[in-house]
Design a protein around this motif. Sequence first.
Motif, short mmCIF file in Angstrom:
data_model
loop_
_atom_site.label_atom_id
_atom_site.label_comp_id
_atom_site.label_asym_id
_atom_site.label_seq_id
_atom_site.Cartn_x
_atom_site.Cartn_y
_atom_site.Cartn_z
N SER A 104 -9.13 10.51 -4.69
CA SER A 104 -8.70 9.89 -3.44
C SER A 104 -9.71 10.06 -2.32
O SER A 104 -9.64 9.36 -1.30
CB SER A 104 -7.35 10.46 -3.00
OG SER A 104 -7.48 11.83 -2.63
N LYS A 118 -5.07 5.79 -1.75
CA LYS A 118 -3.83 5.56 -2.49
C LYS A 118 -3.89 6.05 -3.93
O LYS A 118 -2.88 6.00 -4.65
CB LYS A 118 -3.45 4.08 -2.45
CG LYS A 118 -2.99 3.63 -1.06
CD LYS A 118 -2.32 2.27 -1.10
CE LYS A 118 -1.78 1.91 0.27
NZ LYS A 118 -1.03 0.63 0.27
N PHE A 121 -1.31 8.59 -4.42
CA PHE A 121 0.05 8.12 -4.68
C PHE A 121 0.22 7.67 -6.14
O PHE A 121 1.26 7.90 -6.75
CB PHE A 121 0.39 6.96 -3.74
CG PHE A 121 0.11 7.25 -2.29
CD1 PHE A 121 0.30 8.52 -1.76
CD2 PHE A 121 -0.35 6.25 -1.45
CE1 PHE A 121 0.04 8.79 -0.43
CE2 PHE A 121 -0.60 6.51 -0.11
CZ PHE A 121 -0.41 7.78 0.39
N GLN A 264 4.93 4.53 -1.09
CA GLN A 264 3.58 4.71 -0.56
C GLN A 264 2.60 3.73 -1.20
O GLN A 264 1.69 3.23 -0.54
CB GLN A 264 3.15 6.16 -0.79
CG GLN A 264 3.93 7.15 0.06
CD GLN A 264 3.70 8.58 -0.37
OE1 GLN A 264 3.55 8.90 -1.55
NE2 GLN A 264 3.67 9.49 0.59
N LEU A 265 2.77 3.45 -2.48
CA LEU A 265 1.87 2.50 -3.15
C LEU A 265 2.07 1.08 -2.62
O LEU A 265 1.11 0.33 -2.45
CB LEU A 265 2.11 2.54 -4.66
CG LEU A 265 1.44 3.66 -5.44
CD1 LEU A 265 1.92 3.67 -6.87
CD2 LEU A 265 -0.07 3.51 -5.40
N ARG A 298 0.04 3.31 5.69
CA ARG A 298 -0.65 4.50 5.19
C ARG A 298 -1.65 4.10 4.11
O ARG A 298 -1.31 3.43 3.14
CB ARG A 298 0.36 5.48 4.60
CG ARG A 298 1.16 6.23 5.65
CD ARG A 298 0.38 7.41 6.16
NE ARG A 298 0.98 7.94 7.38
CZ ARG A 298 0.31 8.49 8.35
NH1 ARG A 298 -1.01 8.54 8.28
NH2 ARG A 298 0.91 8.97 9.41
N GLY A 300 -3.64 6.67 2.88
CA GLY A 300 -3.83 7.95 2.21
C GLY A 300 -3.12 9.02 3.02
O GLY A 300 -2.55 8.74 4.09
#
Length: 365
Positions: A104, A118, A121, A264-265, A298, A300
Amino acid sequence: MSQPERVQPERTRSGPTQSEGNRSGPTQSEGNRPEGNRSGPTPAERDTETRFTVWVALAANLVICVAKGIGGIVAASPALLSEAAHSVADSLNEVFLLASVKRSRRPADRRHPFGYGKERFFWSLLAAVGIFVTGGCFSVFQGIEAFRSGASESHDGYLIGLAVLFVALLAEGASLVRAVRQVRGAAAAAGRSTAEEIREGRDPALRTVLAEDSTACAGVLLAMAGMALHMVTGQVAYEAAASILIGVLLVYVAYVLGKGARAQLIGEAADPALQREVKELLGRQPEIDSVPSLLTMRLGPDSALLAASVDLTAGYDSETVEDAMVRIRGELKARWPELDQVFLDVTDAAAARRAAAHSPGPAGS
């Protein structure tokens, strides 16, 4: 009608805009903390802590795997040997998390202009799937098989099994203590309680380790209780029920972790408090009349994208507006370094309304 002027972030390198939040240098975001309270660890330091926490969890799982393997061979216990295989799968989950922390932090490139944040995630989602399949489903299956077979261990087998579970409890407990210490440190740096940090923490690797370890400790206690009751009463139902309860608990934990990773993804917004404070800062600027739209996402654990549409106050020329946008963007990044991608869509609402009012109506009206 005048066209909206789009002011893009400053480009310091050729090619696509590179995300400053996807490098591990000390200029990374320190979280959404008030100004003057940036004494907490940098993202690079937090990543180092997270890697150490995951390594502790991996070492604990390997110790448990060896203990279960030796215990299963000595006691000729298929259940312990199967649990050893389960611990190998848990160790693979920790490898996934270590990969997520490393991958990441790769810098942005042309194919991934917003960086690789990401990745954290994605690998956490794989770990959640691993917990569900190798943990929850396996434990439920083992409990059902125990109900069907009605088998019982020898007295020595019980004692060896309890000793192995005690070693597992010590190892998982040590890993859990390490994860809790890091969560408490992150909560103190962010100015919130430990419970709030567990719910709102941005690091999925740390959250996964904490969930795994706490669930494992609870599972070991359930297994010890079930095995002890089985030994005392001779009823396999106690041990089988404990195994099923452990499986249900693991399935629930995997569901919660997977749900968070999925959100989150897909593209989760930044903290509501950050969005509110950003909008307030924009609204205080003399050049900005209003903020019709403000979107965040977001990228990351320490990286976020901000896209805002701002209506200008009347009376400013284009050069003044451009200078103002550069200044505002600098203020945003100075206060919230995690906003490493800032896009301001500038429109003159008053001019647009005047142009619309003076434009001719539809033909034939």
